[in-house]
Design an enzyme around this catalytic site. Structure first.
Site, short mmCIF file in Angstrom:
data_model
loop_
_atom_site.label_atom_id
_atom_site.label_comp_id
_atom_site.label_asym_id
_atom_site.label_seq_id
_atom_site.Cartn_x
_atom_site.Cartn_y
_atom_site.Cartn_z
N CYS A 118 0.82 -1.22 0.00
CA CYS A 118 0.00 0.00 0.00
C CYS A 118 0.85 1.27 0.00
CB CYS A 118 -0.94 0.00 1.20
SG CYS A 118 -2.08 -1.38 1.16
N HIS A 258 -3.60 7.04 2.61
CA HIS A 258 -3.95 5.76 2.00
C HIS A 258 -5.35 5.37 2.50
CE1 HIS A 258 -4.03 1.63 0.90
NE2 HIS A 258 -3.87 1.19 2.14
N ASN A 288 -10.23 -0.43 -0.63
CA ASN A 288 -8.77 -0.32 -0.58
C ASN A 288 -8.19 -0.88 -1.88
OD1 ASN A 288 -6.04 -0.55 -0.07
ND2 ASN A 288 -6.28 -1.45 1.97
N1 ACO Z 1 -18.83 -8.95 8.77
C1 ACO Z 1 -19.31 -9.22 9.99
N2 ACO Z 1 -18.50 -9.53 11.03
C2 ACO Z 1 -17.18 -9.57 10.81
C3 ACO Z 1 -16.63 -9.30 9.53
C4 ACO Z 1 -17.51 -8.98 8.49
N3 ACO Z 1 -17.08 -8.70 7.26
N4 ACO Z 1 -15.30 -9.40 9.62
C5 ACO Z 1 -15.00 -9.72 10.89
N5 ACO Z 1 -16.14 -9.84 11.60
C6 ACO Z 1 -16.29 -10.17 13.01
C7 ACO Z 1 -15.07 -10.86 13.57
O1 ACO Z 1 -15.11 -12.23 13.29
C8 ACO Z 1 -15.20 -10.55 15.04
O2 ACO Z 1 -16.11 -11.44 15.63
P1 ACO Z 1 -15.75 -12.11 17.05
O3 ACO Z 1 -15.66 -10.95 18.00
O4 ACO Z 1 -16.91 -13.01 17.27
O5 ACO Z 1 -14.45 -12.80 16.84
C9 ACO Z 1 -15.85 -9.17 15.07
O6 ACO Z 1 -16.43 -8.98 13.77
C10 ACO Z 1 -14.86 -8.05 15.33
O7 ACO Z 1 -13.69 -8.32 14.58
P2 ACO Z 1 -12.46 -7.36 14.61
O8 ACO Z 1 -11.38 -7.95 13.77
O9 ACO Z 1 -12.14 -6.94 16.00
O10 ACO Z 1 -13.08 -6.10 13.87
P3 ACO Z 1 -12.40 -4.72 13.63
O11 ACO Z 1 -13.22 -3.66 14.23
O12 ACO Z 1 -10.93 -4.74 13.95
O13 ACO Z 1 -12.55 -4.58 12.05
C11 ACO Z 1 -11.17 -4.81 10.10
C12 ACO Z 1 -11.92 -5.53 11.20
C13 ACO Z 1 -12.16 -4.00 9.28
C14 ACO Z 1 -10.46 -5.83 9.22
C15 ACO Z 1 -10.14 -3.84 10.76
O14 ACO Z 1 -9.38 -4.53 11.72
C16 ACO Z 1 -9.21 -3.23 9.77
O15 ACO Z 1 -9.59 -2.46 8.89
N6 ACO Z 1 -7.88 -3.50 9.89
C17 ACO Z 1 -6.92 -2.98 8.98
C18 ACO Z 1 -6.69 -3.97 7.92
C19 ACO Z 1 -6.34 -3.38 6.60
O16 ACO Z 1 -6.65 -2.24 6.28
N7 ACO Z 1 -5.72 -4.17 5.75
C20 ACO Z 1 -5.49 -3.80 4.39
C21 ACO Z 1 -4.05 -3.85 4.00
S1 ACO Z 1 -3.02 -2.88 5.01
C22 ACO Z 1 -3.46 -1.34 4.84
O17 ACO Z 1 -3.98 -0.96 3.80
C23 ACO Z 1 -3.22 -0.37 5.93
#
Ligand code: ACO
Length: 337
Positions: A118, A258, A288
């Protein structure tokens, strides 16, 4: 006599996103998720997906370059060099940049791929700027392009909601007016690879029926760790580059982060004490797009920028890779009028 410093100015922009949209409602049919969850947790409403099996990253990049050449009326043969930031080249070997030169008719340009996930566009912009500053090249195109749909598992709700496909390109030309890429600050921390990668398909774990069955040819991540590291990495990089360029947040006209997650973007804006109107956001429409998010923002919001504006670009991605670029906006040019 003092020679004026040569800087690399952005003088033209192009962008491309595929026609096909993948909405949150479409994803509700693929995995256990909801529009509400995705919107609240990420800010994303839809992404563009390159569905034509005959097209790939190099085609999106070439479309963006053609748009840049058309809008700026620059003959393709005048381009000296092309740097393509991508994590999703058409093939592992050869460079997708070669295909872009071919498809966009850049017959006199040499080109290469750069992979910094990214952060790729910012790293590539810095490399392109160095080529201009060296005074050996006059016209360098820098592209960020990714077909994330090729490496995303559409049965994994943790990742498939985040990503989309797209490409953005900028043309760099020399300036003696102190306009363009003024400073860059980049960091890399290899410990981050454990939190975000496509584990198989490279030299460590070549693609096999076993890796395919285990889903190891797709993006895997520890979302929470990446989330926290992205906020800290981007805001610290912005603060450091502002400090060493004597910029207060009043001096900065725009910040282009980003586009990974709206909550990450808002947290970075808050930590820097920037009003949200100064922070450019288009994640709701594209998701993204990895190396393409920042050039697609430049493309989308180009009419908002005026000559002399101070713009901070900042990115964080797999690797971990991150950093910030201080850009002074110039004027988009029409060539050969
Ligand atoms: N729909 C419904 N529920 C979901 C989904 C979904 N799509 N995805 C995860 N969940 C659930 C999880 O299983 C979890 O359930 P649990 O508590 O029973 O285990 C719950 O939702 C919360 O999960 P978290 O991972 O804590 O959710 P969070 O608020 O952290 O959001 C996300 C997840 C959106 C992936 C976030 O962590 C994020 O954006 N991280 C950055 C990742 C990223 O951007 N990567 C791209 C490449 S790197 C970059 O560009 C910076």
């Amino acid at each position: 006599m003092n020679k004026r410093r040569i800087t690399a100015e952005i003088t033209a922009i192009g962008g491309y996103v595929p026609e096909d949209r993948l909405t949150n409602e479409d994803l509700e049919k693929l995995v256990e998720t909801s529009d509400k969850w995705i919107t609240e947790r990420t800010g994303i409403k839809e992404r563009r997906i390159l569905r034509d099996p005959l097209l790939a990253t190099s085609d999106m990049a070439a479309f963006a370059v053609k748009k840049l050449l058309e809008d700026s009326r620059l003959p393709a043969e005048e381009v000296d060099c092309l740097i393509l930031a991508t994590s999703t080249p058409d093939q592992l070997l050869a460079p997708a940049a070669s295909l872009v030169c071919e498809k966009a008719g850049l017959n006199n340009a040499w080109g290469f791929d750069l992979n910094a996930a990214c952060s790729g566009f910012l790293y590539a912009l810095s490399m392109g700027a160095s080529l201009i500053e060296s005074e050996r090249y006059k016209k360098v195109i820098v592209i960020g392009a990714d077909q994330m749909s090729a490496i995303v598992n559409y049965s994994d709700r943790n990742t498939c909601i985040l990503f989309g496909d797209g490409a953005g390109a900028v043309l760099l030309e020399p300036s003696t007016a102190g306009i363009g890429v003024i400073d860059n600050l980049f960091k890399t921390d290899g410990k981050g690879v454990a939190c975000l990668s496509v584990p198989a398909g490279g030299s460590l774990e070549p693609a096999s029926t076993e890796t395919l069955a285990a889903g190891r040819n797709y993006v895997q991540q520890d979302g929470r760790t990446v989330f926290k590291a992205a906020i800290k990495g981007m805001s610290d990089a912005c603060l450091e580059i502002m400090e060493r360029n004597n910029l207060t947040n009043q001096d900065v006209d725009w910040i282009i982060p980003h586009q990974a997650n709206l909550r990450i973007i808002n947290a970075v804006g808050n930590r820097l004490n920037f009003p949200l109107e100064k922070v450019k956001v288009n994640i709701q429409r594209y998701g993204n797009t990895t190396a393409a998010t920042i050039p697609l923002c430049l493309w989308d919001f180009q009419d908002d920028f005026t000559a002399g504006d101070n713009i901070l670009l900042t990115a964080f991605g797999a690797g971990f890779t991150w950093g910030s670029t201080y850009l002074k906006w110039g004027t988009l040019r029409h060539h050969n009028l």
